[in-house]
Structure formats: C-alpha cells, structure tokens
Scaffold this motif. Sequence first.
Motif: not given
Length: 195
Positions: A71, A73-74, A98, A105
């Motif tokens: 993850d 992109d988080q 991701s 992003w």
Amino acid sequence: MKQIALPFDELNPGRMDDCLIVTPANAIAFAALGNSSQWPGHCALLVGPARSGKTLMARYFAAQGGKVLDDADQISAEELFHQWNAAKNAGEVLLLVSGHAPGEWNIELPDLRSRIGAAQLLEIGEPDDELVEQLLLKFLRDRGTSIGPEALAFVVRRIERSYQAVEELAKQANALALAEGSAITLPLVRRLIAA
C-alpha cells in the motif's frame, strides 16, 4: 499456465496451500521479480487490481530477500522517501506495492516523484481465461467443493473479467449448492451468471 508453490512455511505457519498461478495476465510482472538487479534505481512498483495476487508476489519477493512496502500509495511522501533512501543505503532492492498506478498517487515531493517515475513498473492485468479457470477451481477447492467441466467452461466464457468477480462467484456458487444440497452444476451457474 504454471502454478508456483511459494515458500511460505515460515511466513504463514499451518498454510500449505499458498500458491501463485502464473498465466500471461501476470507472467511478465512475476518474471521481473526474479530480475531485480536490472531495475532502475533498484526499485519497482507492482500494481494491479484488488485480489490479483500482488500480496502473494510481494511475499515471494520478500522471501527472496527483497524489501517490500505494501500500500505504498498510502504512505506519506516523507516516510516513503525515507524508506527509499534507507533501502538504497542498505543495498536492498525495494518493491512498492499498490492497487493504483503511480500517476494516481498524490506525490508532492519532486525528488520522490522523479524516483517513482523512473522505477520499473510491473503491472498485473485483469485475469485471462486461463487464470479465471484456475482461480475458480482454487477458490472452490479452498471451500471443499468442485465444479464440473461443462459448468466451468460456461463460467469462463461469461464471467466479468475481474479477480473479485471470480472470487464472488465461487462464494455464491458454494453457498447456493450447500443451500440446495446439490453439486455446482451448469443450471446452478447459469442462474448465478444471469443474476
């Protein structure tokens, strides 16, 4: 099509059924995991739809000694930049995972944006017929049931091409077969596909 047993005995005790099914939908991405020394900047981004096997591939890569950030992109831009530099300084190869392509992003740091833009992009496509068939068989096997060849061929020709749709159909087919006390037959899957 090949099914690759992944070495997860230590990572996931008690689970012996972890496997990755490799077909043209994911073969290029999987092959690139074994060629990480050629990645620009020793970093790659693994992207694909939900339930497409990204986590299995990432776990396989980690078991081979690579560093994985799931993850990605988080993760905050500052933290991601820090992790990137730490991996580089340690001589580690970094895999960012991701569900979203890097263009989606929200990256405000110019240095990080340029590094992500230069990284190797590994994309998992939507499932092809071969992968739909193998996944459906696996999802049903995981539930202790099976499907006949005629019903399987019917589903493969008509189901929506997404990993979630295949898994959902397996759940629904199993639940309906149990409720009706029947096998997963062609008439049963016809009803599910029609619905």
